[in-house]
Design a protein around this motif. Structure first.
Motif, PDB file in Angstrom:
ATOM      1  N   SER A  47      10.441  70.210  48.624  1.00  0.00           N
ATOM      2  CA  SER A  47       9.077  69.958  49.078  1.00  0.00           C
ATOM      3  C   SER A  47       8.270  69.253  47.989  1.00  0.00           C
ATOM      4  O   SER A  47       8.621  69.274  46.811  1.00  0.00           O
ATOM      5  N   GLN A  95       7.455  76.175  48.089  1.00  0.00           N
ATOM      6  CA  GLN A  95       8.215  76.612  49.258  1.00  0.00           C
ATOM      7  C   GLN A  95       9.487  77.331  48.794  1.00  0.00           C
ATOM      8  O   GLN A  95       9.940  77.167  47.658  1.00  0.00           O
ATOM      9  N   ASP A 117       4.855  79.957  49.659  1.00  0.00           N
ATOM     10  CA  ASP A 117       4.110  79.758  50.897  1.00  0.00           C
ATOM     11  C   ASP A 117       4.807  80.385  52.101  1.00  0.00           C
ATOM     12  O   ASP A 117       4.210  81.185  52.846  1.00  0.00           O
ATOM     13  N   ASP A 118       6.069  80.048  52.321  1.00  0.00           N
ATOM     14  CA  ASP A 118       6.760  80.510  53.529  1.00  0.00           C
ATOM     15  C   ASP A 118       7.374  81.893  53.370  1.00  0.00           C
ATOM     16  O   ASP A 118       8.196  82.315  54.185  1.00  0.00           O
ATOM     17  N   TRP A 178       5.665  70.045  46.306  1.00  0.00           N
ATOM     18  CA  TRP A 178       4.758  71.122  45.920  1.00  0.00           C
ATOM     19  C   TRP A 178       3.704  70.663  44.913  1.00  0.00           C
ATOM     20  O   TRP A 178       2.612  71.233  44.852  1.00  0.00           O
TER      21      TRP A 178
END
Length: 225
Positions: free
Chosen positions: A2, A214, A187-188, A4
């Motif tokens: 990602s 992530q 985050d996830d 980030w």
């Protein structure tokens, strides 16, 4: 991987330079799993409340809990300490709770430490040697010996996962940052009551109190040492 370094930027950091690459040495890093407890995935008796909270439970069951289980496995495989924090009172009547947990409404939390609803969800059950912090406040550092535990083990970096992003996760992250720990929020592996609350809080804490990343990013940080 990602992006980030440029995601979840608030007004304050819109034009800031990209942060440096993250390196999380196993011996200096701990994973802190915050408040993923049975009570929060139970369906409410009131049909209206059950419907309101359905998107949250869906994110928990389909994203947060499976991802956090994956994150725990990755950390264990690399020798990263896994620590759990949970809301639970020591007295049956809850008089040892902080004021924030005694106020009426959603934040009223009466969960004696041995009751089933206060336990970590079965999918993430701590191992026998895992540290489990019992807290009667939002922050896992306030009113517990977590700060001393991290210091004694030589921990400098904390990976944070859990709920609620805008409450106990945020409060813990801010406390850790104030104590000069380097914090990474996944985050996830987190959720708030709504996606909007979750996203707003990530933007608020990112790049000042932590770096928001992530799950797919984490293995690279741990293998970079």
């Amino acid at each position: 991987m990602s992006n980030w370094k440029n995601a979840h930027r608030s007004f304050y950091y819109e034009y800031a330079d990209e942060p440096e690459d993250l390196v999380l040495p196993a011996a200096e890093t701990a994973l802190l799993v915050i408040d993923i407890q049975n009570t929060y995935v139970e369906v409410q008796d009131d049909p209206r409340e059950a419907k309101r909270w359905e998107p949250f439970r869906k994110r928990m069951n389909e994203t947060v809990i499976p991802n956090t289980r994956n994150l725990i496995r990755q950390c264990r495989d690399r020798g990263v300490e896994v620590i759990f924090a949970r809301i639970a009172c020591l007295k049956q009547d809850g008089r040892d709770r902080s004021l924030s947990q005694k106020k009426p409404g959603f934040n009223y939390l009466l969960m004696p430490k041995d009751r089933q609803d206060s336990q970590v969800v079965p999918e993430l059950t701590p191992d026998a040697d895992d540290i489990v912090i019992t807290k009667t406040t939002d922050s896992a550092l306030t009113g517990t010996n977590l700060r001393m535990i991290l210091h004694n083990m030589g921990i400098r970096h904390v990976i944070a996962a859990g709920i609620f992003t805008d409450q106990c996760v945020s409060s813990t992250v801010r406390s850790l940052a104030d104590e000069s720990f380097n914090v990474v929020v996944v985050d996830d592996c987190c959720a708030a009551a709504t996606d909007q609350l979750h996203i707003n809080e990530l933007e608020t804490i990112n790049m000042i109190y932590c770096h928001v990343v992530q799950l797919e990013d984490i293995s690279g940080f741990m293998d970079a040492e």
